[in-house]
Each structure stands twice: as structure tokens, then as C-alpha cells.
Design an enzyme around this catalytic site. Structure first.
Site, mmCIF file in Angstrom:
data_model
loop_
_atom_site.group_PDB
_atom_site.id
_atom_site.type_symbol
_atom_site.label_atom_id
_atom_site.label_comp_id
_atom_site.label_asym_id
_atom_site.label_seq_id
_atom_site.Cartn_x
_atom_site.Cartn_y
_atom_site.Cartn_z
ATOM 1 N N HIS A 242 0.864 -1.179 0.000
ATOM 2 C CA HIS A 242 0.000 0.000 0.000
ATOM 3 C C HIS A 242 0.903 1.233 0.000
ATOM 4 O O HIS A 242 2.145 1.107 -0.055
ATOM 5 C CB HIS A 242 -0.953 -0.025 1.195
ATOM 6 C CG HIS A 242 -0.271 -0.285 2.509
ATOM 7 N ND1 HIS A 242 0.604 0.599 3.078
ATOM 8 C CD2 HIS A 242 -0.307 -1.358 3.343
ATOM 9 C CE1 HIS A 242 1.053 0.113 4.225
ATOM 10 N NE2 HIS A 242 0.525 -1.083 4.407
ATOM 11 N N GLY B 93 1.917 3.111 2.217
ATOM 12 C CA GLY B 93 2.955 3.136 3.263
ATOM 13 C C GLY B 93 4.242 2.484 2.759
ATOM 14 O O GLY B 93 5.338 3.038 2.902
ATOM 15 N N HIS B 94 4.095 1.293 2.152
ATOM 16 C CA HIS B 94 5.279 0.617 1.606
ATOM 17 C C HIS B 94 5.914 1.456 0.500
ATOM 18 O O HIS B 94 7.130 1.574 0.401
ATOM 19 C CB HIS B 94 4.892 -0.739 1.015
ATOM 20 C CG HIS B 94 4.315 -1.707 1.989
ATOM 21 N ND1 HIS B 94 2.999 -2.105 1.947
ATOM 22 C CD2 HIS B 94 4.882 -2.365 3.032
ATOM 23 C CE1 HIS B 94 2.769 -2.972 2.915
ATOM 24 N NE2 HIS B 94 3.894 -3.141 3.598
ATOM 25 N N GLY C 116 8.621 1.230 8.540
ATOM 26 C CA GLY C 116 7.598 2.231 8.846
ATOM 27 C C GLY C 116 7.443 2.398 10.350
ATOM 28 O O GLY C 116 7.488 1.426 11.117
ATOM 29 N N SER D 51 -1.780 -3.579 5.603
ATOM 30 C CA SER D 51 -2.253 -4.629 4.676
ATOM 31 C C SER D 51 -3.478 -5.315 5.259
ATOM 32 O O SER D 51 -4.267 -5.913 4.524
ATOM 33 C CB SER D 51 -1.152 -5.653 4.438
ATOM 34 O OG SER D 51 -0.006 -4.998 3.938
#
Ligand code: PAF
Length: 306
Positions: A59, A61-62, A172, A211
Site C-alpha cells: 500500500h 505506506g510501503h 515504517g 495490509s
């Protein structure tokens, strides 16, 4: 043997030819020796290498970790491996979302150079026995609810650092305790890699990207917003001068209870950069929480008192 180890990763991870992505997509490698050679050769050629370990189901964030890695490094490697040893026997290892094709497409658009997506058998061959125990850091907070989780995380992260000996690795802040555990492991075991921690990325309504958010029904998702709301409330209280953790915690709990159907597992106030609890906000403090919403377990955190 851990039952999770017996479940294979998706077949697509093993059948793809490492060099069939064409010149626009990332190169896909599945063998440990191949990724090691790619990283070692790049570094010998004077290039800096950034590593982004993931379990796939990517997503924003990754992708933000990848973006930071790209700005700081010459070559970027993203690993995709749903690590069986960090899931408990009754957790969601089997259901965990897996979509390598979609992940590769996203990483291609994000400008990733190499994807390493090994099989379970490659990472934990028959007869595998070694694990990394991070001691007390792995037993508190998340560790109380997921006792073997950080042993599994530390073990796989160290293995990935061995296979892809990069200059920097990107994690993260959403997984706050994980960042503490990984930093400690790297320091204790003298692993020559720089650990970079990047901000939590949130949906526009405040939900921390994960996720596991795909598990949430529309109703659960609405209830789940009480978690980020409670963290923002805490931030506001601190900004207004409230220093008493008991007072802040009670108001956060009240905010979460008002949503209904959210069970808090822990709501911890720790000195930032550590897992040491505080009773007063006298400096940078991370508020970390875990809760179940329906059947989904979520974590979130926020730095206050900076
Ligand atoms: O944060 C994750 O996705 C995982 O815990 C990690 C670091 C990739 C190890 O499996």
C-alpha cells in the site's frame, strides 16, 4: 515443526523467470544467492543499496518507504515474503493477502530496481532450527499478545540483511515496536546496516495504512477510526498542557469506547525511542496501542510531546 512453515508461498513466486520483467519493471529474484550477488556487486561498483523488507500486499505506506529509499540510495531492493515464523498458530498467516502480480506492478511504477520474493522452503529449508531472541523487548506490548512474534521478525530480518547486505534498510513507524526491536538486534549483533524509520502513512480519514485493513467490513472500518481519533485527542490534550498519562489514557479509552465494538489490548505511553513506560509526558513520548475491531487486530501509534 511450525505448521506455518509447511504452507507454501504462492506458486507465482517460484515460477517466474528472474529476467522476464522487461526493462521497465523490477528484476524479480527468488534465490538467496542471486540477491546476494546483485547487492554485493552493486556495492563493489560503488553504488549504495537501500532495502525495504515487506510481506507484500503493498500500500502507500510501503511505497513511501521505497520512495525514501530511492532518494537516498542508488539501487533499491524490496523483499516480499510472508514470514511464517512471526505468526502465532491461531493468527492470519493463511489468510494474509498475497498478490505478487499486483505488488510487482506497483513496485514497477514506484521505480524499484529489484524484488526479492523467496519461497518458504528457500528461507526455512528442512532442518532449519536457529532463531534470534530479542529478550524482554519482544515480550512486552505486542509480545504479551503475540509471544513468538518478534523472535520471528528478528530472525527473518537478520536473514534478509545477510542475503541482501544493503547500506540502509527502511521500516515504517507504524510498527513502532518492530523498529525498536530491529535497531536493538542490529546493535547487539553488529550488523553493518543503517536502520531508517519513516513516518506512518494514513488514509485521508486518519486510519493508519495496513495490509490488514482489507479485512475490515465497512462498519468495522468506521469503528476503527476511533483509534487514530483517540491518538489525535491525546496529542491535543498534550498540546494544551496535560501531562498526566492516567488522565490522557482515560480520555482516549472513552473516545474508543464511544465507537462500540473496539477492544483495546494495550494503550501504552513510552519514552520515544524505547519501550520504557512513562507516567508523565515530560519529553517526546510515543503512545502505542493495539485493539481488535471485529476479528481484525490493528495497531497504531503517535509521537507526542516533541
Ligand atoms: O513489517 C513487516 O512487514 C514485517 O514484519 C517484516 C519486517 C517484513 C518482516 O517479515
Amino acid at each position: 515443526m511450525d505448521e506455518n512453515l509447511l504452507m507454501s508461498q504462492p506458486a507465482v513466486a517460484t515460477r517466474r523467470d528472474p529476467f522476464d520483467r522487461g526493462k521497465f519493471g523490477p528484476q524479480l529474484l527468488t534465490e538467496g544467492e542471486a540477491i546476494r550477488q546483485a547487492v554485493v556487486r552493486a556495492r563493489q561498483a560503488g553504488k549504495s543499496v537501500g532495502l525495504v523488507p515487506t510481506m507484500g500486499a503493498l500500500h502507500e505506506g510501503h511505497l513511501s518507504l521505497l520512495e525514501t529509499a530511492r532518494t537516498e540510495c542508488d539501487l533499491t531492493v524490496v523483499t516480499i515474503f510472508v514470514n511464517p515464523t512471526q505468526f502465532g498458530p491461531h493468527e492470519d498467516f493463511r489468510q494474509y493477502p498475497r498478490d505478487l502480480e499486483r505488488d510487482l506492478a506497483q513496485l514497477g511504477r514506484g521505480g524499484c530496481d529489484i524484488v526479492f520474493a523467496p519461497t518458504n522452503e528457500a528461507m526455512y529449508p528442512a532442518g532449519y532450527t536457529t532463531s534470534v531472541d530479542v529478550g524482554q523487548l519482544g515480550q512486552v506490548l505486542e509480545g504479551e499478545f503475540r509471544p513468538a512474534h518478534f523472535r520471528g521478525v528478528a530472525t527473518i530480518v537478520l536473514k534478509l540483511f545477510q542475503l541482501a547486505p544493503a547500506d540502509r534498510a527502511y521500516f515504517g513507524r507504524k510498527d513502532y515496536q518492530q523498529t525498536i526491536v530491529v535497531r536493538q538486534m542490529v546493535a547487539d549483533l553488529n550488523v553493518p546496516i543503517d536502520i531508517r524509520v519513516c513516518p506512518t502513512i494514513r488514509e485521508s480519514d486518519g486510519l493508519a495504512m495496513s495490509s490488514r485493513n482489507v479485512y475490515l467490513s465497512a462498519d468495522d472500518r468506521r469503528r476503527a477510526l476511533s483509534l487514530s481519533r483517540s491518538l489525535r485527542l491525546a496529542e491535543q490534550l498534550v498540546n494544551e498542557g496535560q501531562r498526566d498519562v492516567a488522565v490522557i489514557r482515560a480520555q482516549m479509552q472513552h473516545e474508543i469506547d464511544a465507537a462500540g465494538g473496539v477492544q483495546v489490548q494495550y494503550l501504552a505511553f513510552v519514552a520515544d525511542g524505547t519501550l520504557t513506560p512513562v507516567e508523565r509526558i515530560d519529553g517526546p513520548t510515543t503512545i502505542a496501542l493495539a485493539a481488535t475491531v471485529g476479528k481484525t487486530r490493528l495497531i497504531d501509534n503517535l509521537l507526542v510531546g516533541k
